[in-house]
Design an enzyme around this catalytic site. Sequence first.
Site, PDB file in Angstrom:
ATOM      1  N   ARG A  51     -14.185 -28.058 -38.826  1.00  0.00           N
ATOM      2  CA  ARG A  51     -12.902 -27.864 -38.150  1.00  0.00           C
ATOM      3  C   ARG A  51     -13.152 -27.153 -36.829  1.00  0.00           C
ATOM      4  O   ARG A  51     -13.120 -25.926 -36.749  1.00  0.00           O
ATOM      5  CB  ARG A  51     -11.955 -27.079 -39.059  1.00  0.00           C
ATOM      6  CG  ARG A  51     -11.442 -27.943 -40.229  1.00  0.00           C
ATOM      7  CD  ARG A  51     -10.836 -27.102 -41.323  1.00  0.00           C
ATOM      8  NE  ARG A  51     -11.858 -26.227 -41.913  1.00  0.00           N
ATOM      9  CZ  ARG A  51     -11.615 -25.282 -42.816  1.00  0.00           C
ATOM     10  NH1 ARG A  51     -10.381 -25.081 -43.228  1.00  0.00           N
ATOM     11  NH2 ARG A  51     -12.595 -24.544 -43.303  1.00  0.00           N
ATOM     12  N   ASP A  53     -12.865 -25.601 -33.091  1.00  0.00           N
ATOM     13  CA  ASP A  53     -11.838 -24.788 -32.440  1.00  0.00           C
ATOM     14  C   ASP A  53     -11.349 -25.421 -31.139  1.00  0.00           C
ATOM     15  O   ASP A  53     -11.955 -26.359 -30.619  1.00  0.00           O
ATOM     16  CB  ASP A  53     -12.413 -23.401 -32.101  1.00  0.00           C
ATOM     17  CG  ASP A  53     -12.360 -22.481 -33.306  1.00  0.00           C
ATOM     18  OD1 ASP A  53     -11.420 -22.621 -34.118  1.00  0.00           O
ATOM     19  OD2 ASP A  53     -13.269 -21.637 -33.437  1.00  0.00           O
ATOM     20  N   ARG A 196     -21.017 -19.829 -31.283  1.00  0.00           N
ATOM     21  CA  ARG A 196     -20.633 -19.198 -30.019  1.00  0.00           C
ATOM     22  C   ARG A 196     -21.017 -17.720 -29.971  1.00  0.00           C
ATOM     23  O   ARG A 196     -21.398 -17.205 -28.908  1.00  0.00           O
ATOM     24  CB  ARG A 196     -19.135 -19.399 -29.767  1.00  0.00           C
ATOM     25  CG  ARG A 196     -18.804 -20.866 -29.456  1.00  0.00           C
ATOM     26  CD  ARG A 196     -17.326 -21.170 -29.583  1.00  0.00           C
ATOM     27  NE  ARG A 196     -16.546 -20.346 -28.685  1.00  0.00           N
ATOM     28  CZ  ARG A 196     -15.212 -20.252 -28.734  1.00  0.00           C
ATOM     29  NH1 ARG A 196     -14.530 -20.940 -29.656  1.00  0.00           N
ATOM     30  NH2 ARG A 196     -14.569 -19.498 -27.882  1.00  0.00           N
TER      31      ARG A 196
END
Lengths: 243, 243
Positions: A51, A53, A196
């Site tokens: 999923r 972002d 990230r």
Amino acid sequence: MMRNLKLEIEYDGTDFCGWQIQPEVRTVQAEMEKALLQLTNEIIRVTAAGRTDSGVHATGQVINFKTASHLPDHVFRAALNSMLPRDIRVVSAVEVDEEFSARFSARSRTYRYYIINKPVAIGRQYTWYFGEKLNLSLMQEACRIIIDSHDFQSFCQVGADVDHYLCNVSDASWRQENDNLLFEITANRFLHNMVRILVGTLVKIGKESITLPQFQAIINAKDRTVAGPTAPPQGLFLTRVMY
Amino acid sequence: MMRNLKLEIEYDGTDFCGWQIQPEVRTVQAEMEKALLQLTNEIIRVTAAGRTDSGVHATGQVINFKTASHLPDHVFRAALNSMLPRDIRVVSAVEVDEEFSARFSARSRTYRYYIINKPVAIGRQYTWYFGEKLNLSLMQEACRIIIDSHDFQSFCQVGADVDHYLCNVSDASWRQENDNLLFEITANRFLHNMVRILVGTLVKIGKESITLPQFQAIINAKDRTVAGPTAPPQGLFLTRVMY
């Protein structure tokens, strides 16, 4: 008898509020389900391997869904591509065993993160512009520390709804690709914002503002606040899911 | 005493109505002149090597302008990049002889055109999606016919304001670059829409719907109506200007 279809899809995350359906915003899942409704006349719920972002891209996202439609697989691909917006493309469509889940059957996921050192206009949506010089060999050394099973709580957004933080990283490396520095990482699972936050921390190693032993200490701390900042979304791509 | 500055700039043409300033629309020239006004407090008119059309990109556009500003060259670059929108970047800035004109001093310009055979979401703004199979070696043969001095009226938009249609093409070739077919052409000058009409016609050779002798006849006709359609703008890049 319901069929189970597996689709490989590509999308440009720039104009999406991520994968997951949410009220009043544009998401990839919502666009997929809208196109499927239009094609099949069924209200279809799709499941994705990852999923992603808001702002994150995918070249190898995998989804699956159940349908009563008898359309041949290749027709699904062509028909959906004619109905979907141009920033989502169906790469392939194939019928699979009814047990298959894009999310739960996945054995590994691979992400890439692109960093560019010079300011660019072309392709700026697909890379992180980072103006400072980076020591690539130190960042590559840090990858050796990441590989294998570790508790990655330091690299997980606070408040993530997970039972545990253990991830098995089978591969992680940096390399130069044209004007970009490219980080590629494969693991059995990823925590929320894990790539990230890893990139935001590895870049601090590259700037030589933290050392490799300090990086090891960040992993050991199991504390998000000691890791680096979360790198921006536009450099991140979900590139491959293995089953 | 006025200085003459030469800038190399890059821009993503997607959200611009081309290079040239026009009322009420967003153009690259208008954004450049706005940033220069902000930086220097002077009303500055800039000249470009090639006036690209709406949707066309540049990685190597060259511009020049006169200014009374005493700012060092490298400050021009950095300051303009902080003022310009993200889809324009200044690559370099250097003071040149007062006689230099980005447009009239140019000896050659190079354009690239990208075609992709598979549907993509990532980078769709930078290539022409063309679903049919293309015979690359026939298209390459046609390049040999293009090279050298010819009257290119068949490949010029009707109504262009020019004295003559003679262009000296020093290089033209097709090659595969990753998933793209790439056409690169260098000439002393280009007529309006010349590269896009050439690509639209070369693709007909690639589809084997016209032959090489027919292509030669199209050149000889000096008539826009016998050439192929104008290929879409998003595959086209101005990549280099030589002085």
